[in-house]
Design a protein around this motif. Structure first.
Motif, mmCIF file in Angstrom:
data_model
loop_
_atom_site.group_PDB
_atom_site.id
_atom_site.type_symbol
_atom_site.label_atom_id
_atom_site.label_comp_id
_atom_site.label_asym_id
_atom_site.label_seq_id
_atom_site.Cartn_x
_atom_site.Cartn_y
_atom_site.Cartn_z
ATOM 1 N N ALA A 16 0.824 -1.159 -0.001
ATOM 2 C CA ALA A 16 0.036 -0.089 0.125
ATOM 3 C C ALA A 16 0.736 1.203 -0.010
ATOM 4 N N LYS A 17 1.955 1.361 0.686
ATOM 5 C CA LYS A 17 2.771 2.504 0.898
ATOM 6 C C LYS A 17 4.312 2.402 0.652
ATOM 7 N N GLU A 18 4.597 1.222 1.093
ATOM 8 C CA GLU A 18 6.137 0.998 0.785
ATOM 9 C C GLU A 18 6.422 0.521 -0.605
ATOM 10 N N PHE A 19 6.725 1.429 -1.366
ATOM 11 C CA PHE A 19 6.947 1.593 -2.834
ATOM 12 C C PHE A 19 7.704 2.852 -3.398
ATOM 13 N N MET A 20 8.424 2.627 -4.471
ATOM 14 C CA MET A 20 9.154 4.005 -5.102
ATOM 15 C C MET A 20 8.628 4.111 -6.450
ATOM 16 N N ASP A 30 8.663 -2.169 -5.931
ATOM 17 C CA ASP A 30 8.747 -2.214 -4.398
ATOM 18 C C ASP A 30 10.261 -2.253 -3.980
ATOM 19 N N LEU A 31 10.357 -2.054 -2.826
ATOM 20 C CA LEU A 31 11.547 -1.908 -2.047
ATOM 21 C C LEU A 31 12.753 -2.616 -2.265
ATOM 22 N N MET A 32 12.261 -4.071 -2.583
ATOM 23 C CA MET A 32 13.445 -5.026 -2.718
ATOM 24 C C MET A 32 13.919 -4.919 -4.462
ATOM 25 N N CYS A 33 13.231 -4.551 -5.300
ATOM 26 C CA CYS A 33 13.621 -4.139 -6.663
ATOM 27 C C CYS A 33 14.061 -2.846 -6.492
ATOM 28 N N ALA A 34 13.677 -1.768 -5.928
ATOM 29 C CA ALA A 34 14.401 -0.541 -5.943
ATOM 30 C C ALA A 34 15.602 -0.411 -4.985
ATOM 31 N N ASN A 35 15.967 -1.684 -4.598
ATOM 32 C CA ASN A 35 17.393 -1.782 -3.671
ATOM 33 C C ASN A 35 17.287 -0.923 -2.582
ATOM 34 N N LEU A 36 16.121 -0.921 -1.969
ATOM 35 C CA LEU A 36 16.089 -0.074 -0.702
ATOM 36 C C LEU A 36 15.610 -0.675 0.641
ATOM 37 N N THR A 37 16.014 -0.667 1.812
ATOM 38 C CA THR A 37 15.743 -1.346 3.065
ATOM 39 C C THR A 37 14.397 -0.422 3.453
ATOM 40 N N ILE A 85 19.876 -8.186 -18.466
ATOM 41 C CA ILE A 85 20.244 -8.523 -16.987
ATOM 42 C C ILE A 85 19.063 -8.493 -16.118
ATOM 43 N N PRO A 86 18.481 -9.645 -15.403
ATOM 44 C CA PRO A 86 17.462 -9.507 -14.450
ATOM 45 C C PRO A 86 17.672 -8.404 -13.463
ATOM 46 N N LEU A 87 16.840 -7.592 -13.325
ATOM 47 C CA LEU A 87 16.832 -6.226 -12.087
ATOM 48 C C LEU A 87 17.176 -7.011 -10.681
ATOM 49 N N ARG A 88 16.741 -7.957 -10.372
ATOM 50 C CA ARG A 88 16.647 -8.563 -9.035
ATOM 51 C C ARG A 88 18.073 -9.028 -8.841
ATOM 52 N N ASN A 89 18.902 -9.530 -9.944
ATOM 53 C CA ASN A 89 20.291 -10.475 -9.574
ATOM 54 C C ASN A 89 21.337 -9.309 -9.643
ATOM 55 N N CYS A 102 23.542 -0.925 3.658
ATOM 56 C CA CYS A 102 22.299 -1.654 3.816
ATOM 57 C C CYS A 102 22.811 -3.338 4.039
ATOM 58 N N THR A 103 22.105 -3.978 5.075
ATOM 59 C CA THR A 103 22.184 -5.153 5.264
ATOM 60 C C THR A 103 21.104 -5.988 5.328
ATOM 61 N N PHE A 104 21.353 -7.099 4.502
ATOM 62 C CA PHE A 104 20.336 -8.123 4.281
ATOM 63 C C PHE A 104 20.386 -8.977 5.314
ATOM 64 N N VAL A 105 19.096 -9.578 5.578
ATOM 65 C CA VAL A 105 18.731 -10.513 6.885
ATOM 66 C C VAL A 105 18.714 -11.926 6.050
ATOM 67 N N LYS A 106 19.669 -12.967 6.762
ATOM 68 C CA LYS A 106 19.629 -14.048 6.254
ATOM 69 C C LYS A 106 18.330 -14.812 6.490
#
Length: 356
Positions: A16-20, A30-37, A85-89, A102-106
């Motif tokens: 609803a709100k967390e997107f760029m 979304d924030l993951m594709c935008a590479n944002l936490t 090249i895929p954007l997520r990779n 930026c710290t990714f959670v395992k």
């Protein structure tokens, strides 16, 4: 109904709100594709969010105006290759984003965090549930304690009352035993006094009643029959007494009071001798000239009511045990098994129970 917003990178529904939104191509990520936490997204200002460009638009920015044709051509090839090249990779960050830590959670760490949060929530829920149940239990225990205190107070009151009643009962029991003993002693004394008051009396049973009877004359005639010298002055009083049982058909007994116990004994001895001499025709109504049905006449000592009952019980017991002799002397009852046995005095029912 409006169609849901789709991420241009992963083609999934946007939150609803967390997107760029890209400021150049207006594409939404979304924030993951935008590479944002999420932390970085919430800390960004509105100006930064409005000037943000997607990785795809960033890849078309020329490096400089002095770049030669070969370089441009090479840059275009690189840009063209980047599009495949895929954007997520290989996400491309802008300068501001690349500088953010930026710290990714395992997966293991995420599972540990979820487990910790779940345990914490479960622990709090269990604490609340236990606290509520304990409160209900404590309330019930308090009510039980109040009831037990009330019952204990009632019990103590009943106990004190019972002890008081027991003390009173014990005192009354002691007093009752004393009164029984006193009554027994008084009864014995009264019986002795009655015996003394009757030591000159004789009792005549079986004498038929008549309205016009003269008991003094009848007694004088009886004395003549048994050969006993009796004058009118020796008779102090003569009367009939009431029956013990109104249903009895037997005539009322006659009580005669003589001058002394010696005269009484002499009169009884004369009657006994007459009956022994006339075994077949013992003293009866026909000897006295009384008409009607013949009935035996019995002359005995005047006993007290207690001795009369004891005498009747003694005669019954002696008959059961085959005792030959039962007699009365001076108001006392005696029994004898046979001629060779010693006479026994029956003083009470307890003495009577000892016979064998």
């Amino acid at each position: 109904m409006a169609s849901p917003k789709i991420c241009s990178g992963c083609k999934l529904t946007l939150p609803a709100k967390e997107f760029m939104v890209c400021s150049k191509c207006k594409s939404k990520y979304d924030l993951m594709c935008a590479n944002l936490t999420l932390k970085r997204f919430t800390s960004m200002e509105s100006r930064q969010k409005s000037s943000w460009k997607c990785p795809e638009c960033c890849s078309y920015i020329p490096k400089s105006a002095t770049t030669n044709t070969t370089s441009r051509s090479h840059s275009e090839d690189i840009a063209t290759d980047h599009l495949n090249i895929p954007l997520r990779n290989k996400p491309i960050r802008d300068l501001a984003t690349s500088q953010e830590d930026c710290t990714f959670v395992k997966e293991d760490k995420l599972r540990a965090i979820i487990q910790e949060e779940f345990c914490s929530a479960l622990k709090n829920n269990i604490k609340d549930l236990i606290r509520a149940e304990l409160k209900i239990t404590n309330d019930k225990i308090d009510s039980f304690q109040d009831a037990i205190n009330f019952i204990n107070a009632q019990y103590e009151e009943m106990k004190n009352s019972l002890q008081e009643k027991s003390t009173i009962i014990s005192a009354l029991k002691t007093e009752n035993e004393k009164l029984k003993k006193d009554v027994k002693e008084l009864g014995n004394r009264l019986n002795i006094m009655e015996l003394h008051s009757r030591d000159s009396n004789i009792e005549i049973n079986g004498l038929p009643e008549n309205r016009s009877e003269n008991l003094t004359n009848t007694l004088n005639q009886l004395a003549k029959i048994v050969n006993y010298s009796l004058v009118t002055e020796d008779i102090q009083h003569v009367t009939r007494v009431a029956k013990l049982s109104r249903e009895s058909n037997r005539p009322r007994a006659v009580i005669v009071k003589l001058r002394s116990p010696r005269q009484r004994d002499a009169f009884l001895t004369a009657v006994m001798k007459f009956n022994k001499a006339n075994v077949d025709k013992k003293l009866g109504s026909h000897h006295l000239g009384i008409g009607g049905t013949h009935s035996p006449v019995f002359v005995t000592e005047h006993l007290t009511p207690e001795n009369k009952s004891l005498h009747a019980a003694t005669r019954k017991k002696a008959k059961e045990l085959c005792y030959k002799f039962v007699w009365i002397r001076n108001g006392r009852i005696y029994v004898r098994k046979d001629e060779n046995c010693q006479a026994l005095q029956i003083k009470s029912t307890d003495t009577l129970s000892l016979l064998n």
